[in-house]
Each structure stands twice: as C-alpha cells, then as structure tokens.
Scaffold this motif. Structure first.
Motif, PDB file in Angstrom:
ATOM      1  N   LEU A 120      -5.404  47.403 -16.544  1.00  0.00           N
ATOM      2  CA  LEU A 120      -4.302  47.408 -17.456  1.00  0.00           C
ATOM      3  C   LEU A 120      -4.352  46.049 -18.370  1.00  0.00           C
ATOM      4  N   VAL A 121      -4.775  45.170 -17.944  1.00  0.00           N
ATOM      5  CA  VAL A 121      -4.755  43.748 -18.950  1.00  0.00           C
ATOM      6  C   VAL A 121      -6.199  42.973 -18.640  1.00  0.00           C
ATOM      7  N   ASN A 122      -6.964  43.098 -19.665  1.00  0.00           N
ATOM      8  CA  ASN A 122      -8.171  42.494 -19.564  1.00  0.00           C
ATOM      9  C   ASN A 122      -8.649  41.154 -20.039  1.00  0.00           C
ATOM     10  N   ASP A 123      -8.217  40.139 -19.297  1.00  0.00           N
ATOM     11  CA  ASP A 123      -8.725  38.882 -19.733  1.00  0.00           C
ATOM     12  C   ASP A 123      -7.970  38.490 -20.953  1.00  0.00           C
ATOM     13  N   GLN A 124      -6.743  38.924 -20.966  1.00  0.00           N
ATOM     14  CA  GLN A 124      -6.030  38.615 -22.248  1.00  0.00           C
ATOM     15  C   GLN A 124      -5.200  37.269 -22.308  1.00  0.00           C
ATOM     16  N   LEU A 125      -5.087  36.642 -23.432  1.00  0.00           N
ATOM     17  CA  LEU A 125      -4.180  35.615 -23.443  1.00  0.00           C
ATOM     18  C   LEU A 125      -2.515  36.182 -23.715  1.00  0.00           C
ATOM     19  N   VAL A 128      -3.935  49.354  -4.572  1.00  0.00           N
ATOM     20  CA  VAL A 128      -3.421  47.688  -4.675  1.00  0.00           C
ATOM     21  C   VAL A 128      -3.502  47.376  -6.333  1.00  0.00           C
ATOM     22  N   TYR A 129      -2.580  46.490  -6.711  1.00  0.00           N
ATOM     23  CA  TYR A 129      -2.677  45.983  -8.145  1.00  0.00           C
ATOM     24  C   TYR A 129      -2.767  44.542  -7.943  1.00  0.00           C
ATOM     25  N   GLU A 130      -3.492  43.647  -8.761  1.00  0.00           N
ATOM     26  CA  GLU A 130      -3.949  42.316  -8.640  1.00  0.00           C
ATOM     27  C   GLU A 130      -3.617  41.871  -9.960  1.00  0.00           C
ATOM     28  N   LEU A 131      -3.069  40.694 -10.105  1.00  0.00           N
ATOM     29  CA  LEU A 131      -2.821  39.905 -11.051  1.00  0.00           C
ATOM     30  C   LEU A 131      -3.485  38.501 -10.865  1.00  0.00           C
ATOM     31  N   LYS A 132      -4.626  38.509 -11.881  1.00  0.00           N
ATOM     32  CA  LYS A 132      -5.526  37.234 -11.742  1.00  0.00           C
ATOM     33  C   LYS A 132      -5.263  36.320 -12.836  1.00  0.00           C
ATOM     34  N   TYR A 133      -4.927  35.013 -12.732  1.00  0.00           N
ATOM     35  CA  TYR A 133      -4.595  34.141 -13.621  1.00  0.00           C
ATOM     36  C   TYR A 133      -5.365  32.558 -13.313  1.00  0.00           C
ATOM     37  N   GLY A 134      -6.472  32.301 -13.977  1.00  0.00           N
ATOM     38  CA  GLY A 134      -7.329  31.172 -13.935  1.00  0.00           C
ATOM     39  C   GLY A 134      -7.977  31.631 -12.339  1.00  0.00           C
ATOM     40  N   ASN A 135      -8.014  30.539 -11.404  1.00  0.00           N
ATOM     41  CA  ASN A 135      -8.641  30.800 -10.153  1.00  0.00           C
ATOM     42  C   ASN A 135      -7.388  31.247  -9.010  1.00  0.00           C
ATOM     43  N   PHE A 136      -6.651  31.882  -9.395  1.00  0.00           N
ATOM     44  CA  PHE A 136      -5.397  32.482  -8.375  1.00  0.00           C
ATOM     45  C   PHE A 136      -5.220  33.961  -8.808  1.00  0.00           C
ATOM     46  N   THR A 137      -4.959  34.584  -7.730  1.00  0.00           N
ATOM     47  CA  THR A 137      -4.576  36.102  -7.523  1.00  0.00           C
ATOM     48  C   THR A 137      -3.299  36.130  -7.001  1.00  0.00           C
ATOM     49  N   LEU A 138      -2.662  37.414  -7.315  1.00  0.00           N
ATOM     50  CA  LEU A 138      -1.467  37.944  -6.722  1.00  0.00           C
ATOM     51  C   LEU A 138      -1.696  39.373  -6.371  1.00  0.00           C
ATOM     52  N   HIS A 139      -1.577  39.912  -5.144  1.00  0.00           N
ATOM     53  CA  HIS A 139      -1.729  41.327  -4.928  1.00  0.00           C
ATOM     54  C   HIS A 139      -0.391  41.920  -4.360  1.00  0.00           C
ATOM     55  N   LYS A 140      -0.317  43.256  -4.738  1.00  0.00           N
ATOM     56  CA  LYS A 140       0.653  44.105  -3.952  1.00  0.00           C
ATOM     57  C   LYS A 140       0.160  45.302  -3.927  1.00  0.00           C
ATOM     58  N   ARG A 141       0.904  46.045  -3.066  1.00  0.00           N
ATOM     59  CA  ARG A 141       0.500  47.622  -2.744  1.00  0.00           C
ATOM     60  C   ARG A 141       1.258  48.526  -3.458  1.00  0.00           C
ATOM     61  N   MET A 142       1.038  49.703  -3.759  1.00  0.00           N
ATOM     62  CA  MET A 142       1.708  50.979  -4.149  1.00  0.00           C
ATOM     63  C   MET A 142       1.259  52.298  -3.787  1.00  0.00           C
ATOM     64  N   ASN A 167       1.955  30.070 -21.339  1.00  0.00           N
ATOM     65  CA  ASN A 167       0.953  31.007 -21.828  1.00  0.00           C
ATOM     66  C   ASN A 167      -0.400  30.939 -21.047  1.00  0.00           C
ATOM     67  N   LYS A 168      -0.878  32.325 -20.717  1.00  0.00           N
ATOM     68  CA  LYS A 168      -2.089  32.098 -19.879  1.00  0.00           C
ATOM     69  C   LYS A 168      -2.734  33.390 -20.013  1.00  0.00           C
ATOM     70  N   ARG A 169      -4.208  33.066 -19.743  1.00  0.00           N
ATOM     71  CA  ARG A 169      -5.038  34.181 -19.890  1.00  0.00           C
ATOM     72  C   ARG A 169      -5.164  35.011 -18.588  1.00  0.00           C
ATOM     73  N   VAL A 170      -4.725  36.076 -18.562  1.00  0.00           N
ATOM     74  CA  VAL A 170      -4.647  37.011 -17.196  1.00  0.00           C
ATOM     75  C   VAL A 170      -5.250  38.341 -17.327  1.00  0.00           C
TER      76      VAL A 170
END
Length: 594
Positions: A545-550, A576-590, A527-530
C-alpha cells in the motif's frame, strides 16, 4: 531507650523534573537539560554502558549507544537526525543473559582496520554462572543506513583456546592502540568465580576482516589475577599513558581496598612481564572498594603531562595519580579531598562549556541525587581546592512515596522492633556521564550525555507508578538525558527531542472483520521513509500500500480493498499488515469475510 534506624523496605523509584542547585559562582558553566526521552516499552533498562558521538554507519550523523538491562540485556542506537533531534534507529535482539545486570559496558572501535567502527557489548552471566549467552558480542554496519549485524562473538564456545570458561563479568572494557602499532586492541577483564585461571586480564587484537568472515582473534596479553598478585578481583580495564612516553598502559581496577595494576607496552604486541607490572595498592585501607567507571585520563592542567583520576565506588573519594619518571618506576598518589562527588559515582573529563583552550578542563560526575556534578579546574595547582569550582545541574526532584523505618526498643530483652510507615522524597540519581568528541547537532554548543536510573516501576503491572502506586507523570519518565551549555538561562527542559521506535503507531484496521474495504491508520512522529504491506497467513506478500515512500509526520489513513497486487480479489481469511520504518516494524492482524 528507643533508637531509630533507617531501613528502606522497598525499592522506591523516582521521577525527573528540572531543578538547579544554587551556586555561589554562577557563570557560563550552567548547562541546560535539552533532551529527555519519554517512557517507552523498550526504554526500561539501565544505561550502565554508554558511548556518545560515534558514527558507526559513516552517514555523518553522530550516535549515542546505550545498553539496557531488560530481557537479558540489549543495545540501542540513537542517531542525531536533525538539530536538537535524536531518533532511535536500531535495537539489538535481546541477549537473554540470566544475570540481573547483563550489559555493564559497551565500546566502539575499529579492531579489523577496515574503516568502519564495530560496536562491542560485554554480556555478563554473573558470578560463577556458566551460560552460553555470555561473552563479548561484536556488531558492525551491514552496508545499509543504520543497519547492523552481529559479526563475531568472543566466548568460550567459539574461542575455547582463548576463553577458559563460559562465565563472564566485567565493569569496563576499553579499545585503544595500547602498543602503538597502528592497530587497535580490546582490553577487558573477567571478574568471575569458579576456576581461578579464568579470572584474567586480557588484551586481544584481530587479524583479518569481520565482514568477510575471515578473521582470527589474537591474545596479545593474558594474565590471571594471581600472576598479577592483585589480592582481589580484576574488575575493569582502562587506557592511559601516564608517563607520556608513547607506550600505552593498561590500567586494571582491582577490588582490594581500591588497588590498580599498570601494564605498559614495550613494542608491537609486547608488554612488560609480571615482574615489571606497576602496583598501586590499597588507596582506601579502611574500606574494601573498587572502580565502577570512575577512571579518567588526560592532561587536566595543560602542563604537557598526563594525570589519572580514580574514584572509589563505595566512599566517593577521588585520587590523582602522576608518574614520577617512568610509570614502572614510581607513581605518586594524592587524595583530592575537596572533590566529593559522592559514592557510586562515575567520571568523565571534558570541556563542554567552552571552546578548547578557553579555560580549564571539567571533571563531570554522575551517580548521585544531585544530578551532574561539574568540577571546573581554573588553573594553578591541581591539589589546591581554590583552583576548582563546583557546579551542579540536572538534579531530579521527586515524588513523595512511603517507606519504613525500624523503631527499636533496646530497654527490653530481646529488643522490640516496630516498623513505622513514613514518607520522604524519592530522588532519581544520575548514573553514567559521557563526553561526545564532537558537537553532535553542529549548533555550536557541545553536549554532555547522561543516563539516569530508571524512573518509575517498569514492570508490566506498574509502568505508570512507583512500587507503591504513586502516579508518575508521563513527561517525567526518562533515563537518557542530553545537556547543552546555556550561558544565561541555566537548566530548563526544552530544545532537544527524542524519537523512539515506540513513538510510531499502527492502529487496528476499521472495520474488522471487513468486506470489501477496510481503513488502516498509522502515525509518524517525524517525516520518515516507510512501507505499508499486506501479507497472507503464510507470510506471502499480497499487496504493498505504501512502497518505501517519504511520508510527512502526522496521521495517515490507507484503504485496502481486499485485492492483491494484480487487482484480483483475495480469499476470505486472516491477513497481516506491516508498517516498516527504518529497522523497525509494527504488525497487526485483520480478517476479510465474504
């Protein structure tokens, strides 16, 4: 006649599985392996620097800080987020050092006295290598949960009056209140080539506050190895109060047949002059050796006086130091020949198998293929072997890999040498051991933290095999391990789990290219706030699309319909779409096509 010489022709890398050495005295000293990290891209380093049980962001969740060697060195923080659960919560930028072992030591302390500990990383540049990446880098919590920023760098560029050159190397640095003035100091050595005056022993303090930016470094003590007449390189700095007089001592390891120097404080910001520095010389006269994290200090036998134990890196010999009167007057040295953890081992002192006072202290040692060696003191004379019981746990068995031996025919001139392939088990030795000052997950069982040498070839081409292509199972690629007491079962691989930043997954959107709608899938191991956000090619936010939600652990799919936050259709192009979780992020292009 032919003689056989053993020659390792390549670095053979190992895997970890659960194993327990047989013991003649099996009691509740048995500890089980409760957590081992999975292999991930960022965890391919060498945990030579480790601090366990700190709480840098004051959130009540203990942390483990570890260094790694990859990409010029970095620091990672793992936090206990639940019972038997460890999560990677922060990772520094790569330091970029040119040295092969860039971060050998880390430390935690509150030098500016603001109530928040800082994290110190000593970045080595190597022997006589002047490089701007080197120095002591200081991080502090930035006021957010698990957020950290660099607040200072103690180096030649920023502090030319204190640091003499841009070359750095140190085995161990220590933070303590050496002079008993209510403020902590940082002690470190500079074991380097080049300018002789730069090979120094140092005690530094800080005036001011790091976070404000208004602070200065102060050199309370600084001497060269020649002023201290060491005879060899000054390799590491350690705290002690061997004579129990309340005046802290800086113990300096010397690469000269295992020698030490003791520099005692005499008052606030004051230390003995060179004439009163205590020499402890040539403990191993037959071998030029020194200390690599083989120094512990404490009252081991509970008699009210302290002892120091040191271990000779290259021979594995252990020596006990006791003060005879004041430490400046006399120090007795006794070799404890029955303590034989092995060469290149590290030491830690604690009592992780019982509550305090229930039995004697334990001397933990890591660094051999036996895993962790635990010498428990049971009472009586420290110099009597019958008063120590040896246990072994956490050993790794190995894959079978090939290496070569040299078969030398000495009957001919010149000698004829033939390299012959053979096979042998490859053992992964443990390395650092650390005793947390707290029960990290508050389950009533104290922990012991250990790092292991890298299991498996961690290069990009051979991440899943040894250097010779022997497949390593995923569950056996690990380099950080946590042990807890298990009085009945012994060691087993269960209980704790570690969540790394790379356990979070962001998949490629589908379809791609798309029009008008696409699906974005991501996976959370816990479970993570993302947040999940779409940006245009200029880096401007288009839609959240998801705003700092648990969000619960598991796989989740979100739809993007090609509109911005106002519901207006956006133009064709790359996004570019970005998933942010804590101090980390993941990115991909579309790509949106119309």
């Amino acid at each position: 006649m032919k003689k056989v010489f053993l020659l390792i022709s390549s670095i053979l890398l190992s895997l970890s599985v659960v194993s327990l050495f047989a013991q003649s005295n099996v009691d509740n000293n048995m500890m089980k392996r409760t957590m081992s990290n999975p292999v991930v891209n960022n965890l391919t380093g060498f945990g030579r620097g480790i601090v366990a049980g700190c709480d840098l962001d004051k959130d009540g969740k203990p942390e483990i800080v570890m260094s790694q060697y990859q990409n010029g060195g970095a620091i990672e923080i793992f936090e206990v987020t639940a019972d038997n659960t460890l999560e990677e919560v922060w990772r520094s930028e790569d330091f970029g050092s040119p040295y092969g072992s860039p971060v050998r030591t880390v430390a935690v302390g509150d030098l500016d006295g603001n109530g928040y500990d800082e994290l110190y990383a000593y970045v080595n540049t190597g022997w006589n290598t002047i490089d701007s990446t080197g120095g002591i880098v200081v991080f502090q919590n930035d006021g957010t949960d698990n957020g950290y920023q660099m607040v200072s760098k103690l180096d030649y560029v920023n502090n030319p009056t204190l640091i003499d050159t841009g070359s750095y190397r140190c085995e161990d640095m220590t933070i303590a209140d050496f002079d008993n003035d209510g403020h902590q100091e940082l002690a470190f050595t500079r074991w380097i080539g080049g300018d002789a005056n730069a090979r120094t022993v140092n005690i530094f303090s800080v005036n001011g506050d790091f976070a404000s930016g208004f602070y200065t470094w102060k050199a309370e003590y600084k001497q060269t190895r020649y002023q201290l007449n060491t005879g060899g390189s000054v390799t590491g700095a350690y705290y002690g109060d061997l004579d129990n007089d309340g005046h802290g001592e800086l113990w300096v390891g010397v690469y000269d047949l295992l020698s030490l120097r003791a520099i005692e404080s005499t008052g606030p910001d004051a230390y003995v002059d060179s004439a009163h520095v205590k020499y402890v010389d040539h403990l191993v006269p037959a071998k030029d050796t020194y200390i690599i994290k083989g120094f512990v200090h404490g009252d081991i036998d509970g008699d009210g006086t302290n002892e120091i134990l040191v271990e000779a890196t290259h021979t594995g010999q252990v020596f006990m130091l006791k003060a005879v009167g004041d430490v400046q007057d006399s120090v007795s040295v006794t070799e404890l020949t029955f303590l034989q953890p092995g060469a290149f081992t590290t030491l830690a002192l604690g009592d992780q198998d019982h509550t305090q006072g229930a039995d004697g202290m334990d001397l933990y040692s890591g660094g051999t293929s036996k895993g962790i060696v635990d010498y428990e003191f049971t009472g009586g004379a420290l110099t009597d072997s019958v008063n120590w019981v040896r246990y072994e746990f956490g050993a790794d068995t190995a894959v079978i890999d090939s290496y070569q031996i040299a078969v030398v025919d000495t009957t001919v001139i010149p000698w004829d040498t033939t390299m012959v392939d053979t096979t042998s088990p490859v053992i992964s030795p443990s390395w650092m051991v650390a005793v947390p000052p707290v029960d990290m997950d508050a389950d009533g069982r104290k922990e012991l933290v250990a790092s292991y040498l890298v299991a498996g070839n961690t290069s990009a081409d051979y991440a899943d095999t040894t250097s010779h292509g022997v497949v390593i199972p995923e569950e056996n690629k690990r380099w950080i391990q946590v042990f807890e007491l298990d009085p009945t079962v012994g060691i087993k691989n269960s209980g704790w789990k570690v969540i790394s930043a790379d356990d979070f997954k962001l998949k490629q959107n589908y379809p791609n290219p798309f029009n008008p709608t696409t699906s974005i899938e991501f996976y959370l191991p816990i479970n993570k706030r993302v947040s999940l956000t779409v940006y245009n090619a200029l880096g401007q936010k288009v839609k959240t699309l998801v705003n700092d939600q648990l969000v619960k652990a598991g796989t989740h799919v979100m739809q993007w319909d090609g509109t911005n936050s106002a519901g207006v259709k956006v133009a064709s192009g790359m996004y570019v779409y970005e998933l942010k979780y804590g101090n980390f992020t993941l990115h991909k292009r579309m790509t949106l096509m119309k």
